[in-house]
Design a protein around this motif. Sequence first.
Motif, PDB file in Angstrom:
ATOM      1  N   MET A 283      -2.650 -11.023  -8.099  1.00 43.13           N
ATOM      2  CA  MET A 283      -2.498 -11.412  -6.695  1.00 43.13           C
ATOM      3  C   MET A 283      -3.128 -12.767  -6.414  1.00 43.13           C
ATOM      4  SD  MET A 283      -5.222  -9.002  -4.658  1.00 43.13           S
ATOM      5  CE  MET A 283      -6.984  -9.156  -4.896  1.00 43.13           C
ATOM      6  N   TYR A 284      -4.028 -13.254  -7.263  1.00 39.95           N
ATOM      7  CA  TYR A 284      -4.640 -14.551  -7.035  1.00 39.95           C
ATOM      8  C   TYR A 284      -3.658 -15.698  -7.246  1.00 39.95           C
ATOM      9  CZ  TYR A 284      -9.117 -12.168  -6.817  1.00 39.95           C
ATOM     10  OH  TYR A 284     -10.155 -11.338  -6.453  1.00 39.95           O
TER      11      TYR A 284
ATOM     12  N   LEU B 155       3.768  -9.542 -20.178  1.00 39.59           N
ATOM     13  CA  LEU B 155       5.150  -9.689 -19.710  1.00 39.59           C
ATOM     14  C   LEU B 155       5.310  -9.109 -18.308  1.00 39.59           C
ATOM     15  CD1 LEU B 155       8.166 -10.322 -20.145  1.00 39.59           C
ATOM     16  CD2 LEU B 155       8.378  -8.066 -21.221  1.00 39.59           C
ATOM     17  N   PHE B 156       4.793  -7.919 -18.101  1.00 32.11           N
ATOM     18  CA  PHE B 156       4.883  -7.291 -16.787  1.00 32.11           C
ATOM     19  C   PHE B 156       4.121  -8.116 -15.742  1.00 32.11           C
ATOM     20  CE2 PHE B 156       3.263  -4.536 -13.452  1.00 32.11           C
ATOM     21  CZ  PHE B 156       4.390  -3.824 -13.076  1.00 32.11           C
ATOM     22  N   SER B 157       2.943  -8.609 -16.082  1.00 34.51           N
ATOM     23  CA  SER B 157       2.141  -9.374 -15.142  1.00 34.51           C
ATOM     24  C   SER B 157       2.828 -10.677 -14.758  1.00 34.51           C
ATOM     25  CB  SER B 157       0.758  -9.664 -15.741  1.00 34.51           C
ATOM     26  OG  SER B 157       0.075  -8.466 -16.031  1.00 34.51           O
ATOM     27  N   PHE B 158       3.484 -11.319 -15.721  1.00 31.93           N
ATOM     28  CA  PHE B 158       4.227 -12.546 -15.427  1.00 31.93           C
ATOM     29  C   PHE B 158       5.328 -12.270 -14.408  1.00 31.93           C
ATOM     30  CE2 PHE B 158       7.807 -15.393 -16.173  1.00 31.93           C
ATOM     31  CZ  PHE B 158       7.210 -16.635 -16.133  1.00 31.93           C
ATOM     32  N   ALA B 159       6.061 -11.172 -14.606  1.00 30.98           N
ATOM     33  CA  ALA B 159       7.136 -10.830 -13.680  1.00 30.98           C
ATOM     34  C   ALA B 159       6.583 -10.401 -12.322  1.00 30.98           C
ATOM     35  CB  ALA B 159       8.000  -9.722 -14.280  1.00 30.98           C
TER      36      ALA B 159
ATOM     37  N   TRP C 210       5.497 -12.964  -9.446  1.00 32.18           N
ATOM     38  CA  TRP C 210       6.453 -13.587  -8.541  1.00 32.18           C
ATOM     39  C   TRP C 210       6.391 -12.964  -7.151  1.00 32.18           C
ATOM     40  CZ3 TRP C 210       9.063 -17.994  -9.353  1.00 32.18           C
ATOM     41  CH2 TRP C 210       9.165 -18.452 -10.672  1.00 32.18           C
ATOM     42  N   VAL C 211       5.950 -11.717  -7.067  1.00 34.90           N
ATOM     43  CA  VAL C 211       5.780 -11.091  -5.751  1.00 34.90           C
ATOM     44  C   VAL C 211       4.729 -11.842  -4.951  1.00 34.90           C
ATOM     45  CG1 VAL C 211       5.189  -8.971  -4.540  1.00 34.90           C
ATOM     46  CG2 VAL C 211       6.445  -8.851  -6.698  1.00 34.90           C
TER      47      VAL C 211
ATOM     48  N   SER D 294      -1.820  -8.841   0.143  1.00 41.71           N
ATOM     49  CA  SER D 294      -1.796  -8.480  -1.275  1.00 41.71           C
ATOM     50  C   SER D 294      -2.650  -7.252  -1.557  1.00 41.71           C
ATOM     51  CB  SER D 294      -2.285  -9.664  -2.119  1.00 41.71           C
ATOM     52  OG  SER D 294      -1.470 -10.798  -1.930  1.00 41.71           O
ATOM     53  N   MET D 295      -3.822  -7.178  -0.926  1.00 43.81           N
ATOM     54  CA  MET D 295      -4.688  -6.019  -1.127  1.00 43.81           C
ATOM     55  C   MET D 295      -4.049  -4.742  -0.588  1.00 43.81           C
ATOM     56  SD  MET D 295      -7.510  -7.056  -2.665  1.00 43.81           S
ATOM     57  CE  MET D 295      -8.949  -6.105  -2.221  1.00 43.81           C
ATOM     58  N   MET D 296      -3.333  -4.854   0.527  1.00 41.65           N
ATOM     59  CA  MET D 296      -2.659  -3.688   1.093  1.00 41.65           C
ATOM     60  C   MET D 296      -1.573  -3.157   0.163  1.00 41.65           C
ATOM     61  SD  MET D 296      -2.292  -4.806   5.095  1.00 41.65           S
ATOM     62  CE  MET D 296      -1.280  -3.359   5.432  1.00 41.65           C
ATOM     63  N   VAL D 297      -0.991  -4.033  -0.630  1.00 40.12           N
ATOM     64  CA  VAL D 297       0.064  -3.616  -1.557  1.00 40.12           C
ATOM     65  C   VAL D 297      -0.520  -3.153  -2.883  1.00 40.12           C
ATOM     66  CG1 VAL D 297       2.087  -4.400  -2.854  1.00 40.12           C
ATOM     67  CG2 VAL D 297       1.756  -5.150  -0.483  1.00 40.12           C
ATOM     68  N   ILE D 298      -1.483  -3.911  -3.403  1.00 41.79           N
ATOM     69  CA  ILE D 298      -1.948  -3.676  -4.767  1.00 41.79           C
ATOM     70  C   ILE D 298      -2.836  -2.448  -4.891  1.00 41.79           C
ATOM     71  CG2 ILE D 298      -4.075  -5.040  -4.730  1.00 41.79           C
ATOM     72  CD1 ILE D 298      -1.419  -5.160  -7.486  1.00 41.79           C
ATOM     73  N   PHE D 299      -3.635  -2.145  -3.891  1.00 40.30           N
ATOM     74  CA  PHE D 299      -4.554  -1.016  -4.011  1.00 40.30           C
ATOM     75  C   PHE D 299      -3.825   0.325  -4.098  1.00 40.30           C
ATOM     76  CE2 PHE D 299      -8.332  -3.524  -3.488  1.00 40.30           C
ATOM     77  CZ  PHE D 299      -9.338  -2.712  -3.984  1.00 40.30           C
ATOM     78  N   PRO D 300      -2.906   0.646  -3.189  1.00 36.35           N
ATOM     79  CA  PRO D 300      -2.181   1.916  -3.357  1.00 36.35           C
ATOM     80  C   PRO D 300      -1.366   1.966  -4.641  1.00 36.35           C
ATOM     81  CG  PRO D 300      -1.889   1.029  -1.150  1.00 36.35           C
ATOM     82  CD  PRO D 300      -2.522  -0.047  -1.948  1.00 36.35           C
TER      83      PRO D 300
END
Length: 288
Positions: A110-111, A184-188, A191-192, A210-216
């Motif tokens: 997310m950074y 590979l997954f992190s690279f893709a 883009w979010v 980003s925190m609202m999306v990534i934590f759950p």
Amino acid sequence: MSTATSAQGEGRTGDPDLAPVSAESLAALLVAGERPPRPGALSTSLTFGRRAVLKLKHVPEQLFDVTAFPIMNLLMFTYLFGGALAGSPSEYLQFVLPGVLVLCVVMITMYTGMSVNTDIQKGVFDRFRSLPIWRPAAMIGYLLGDALRYSIASAVMLVVGLVLGYRPAGGAAGVVAGIALLLLFSFAFSWVWTMFGLMLRTEKAVMSVSMMVIFPLTFLSNVFVDPATMPSWLRGFVDNSPVTHLASAVRGLMAGDPPGDDLLWTLGWSALFLLVFGPVTMRLYNRR
């Protein structure tokens, strides 16, 4: 002396013996050589990737989230929950280390959006857009630079895990394959966050969303526990989460077990993120 100087000045500007300078002759002088070739997509992307790496060199504090943060999470979850969930911390470590590795690297992605938003606020992107280069190179450069950070986080986690007693049954090949799949997954997935970095106005807004999306997404997965103990309504979400498929695939590769469907699901999710959020990000970038 003033008379001589005046005469010299008159000779430069008003002497009829000097040939007049025309626009055509001046243009021919300026473009006498061949125009250098336009840089290719690969070289431009690598140049922007080097720029992202240089940021780490000048601000090494940015490495805190890829060194101290993974170690803290591994130690905390292993020794805090290991005895209750697996009977002993050493036994739980074999299960949780690949999961915590996935958790830390996915959260670090997310950074990327925050870095993009910071450069936008500083006006750097206006300079990039004026350059005769391949447009996606600036975005890909961010992601290539972040790939180095993900690799550092993975190496730190593995070294600490080996010291604590983690023994991957898949050997070196399984570990390398697991990390490659994670990168590979992190690279893709990054883009979010680049999309959020272009859409939102401030760095704080990017971080909050980003925190609202990534934590759950990361904690509602099989990173720490087996979903079999969860309620059916929650397990339906967990079993189909991209982080769950990624953690299972990385865990299987490192343990020497064929990941099967989880590997295919992870590759599918990666392709989906690239195909959906890549074009959206570039459209926002061109219209910014």
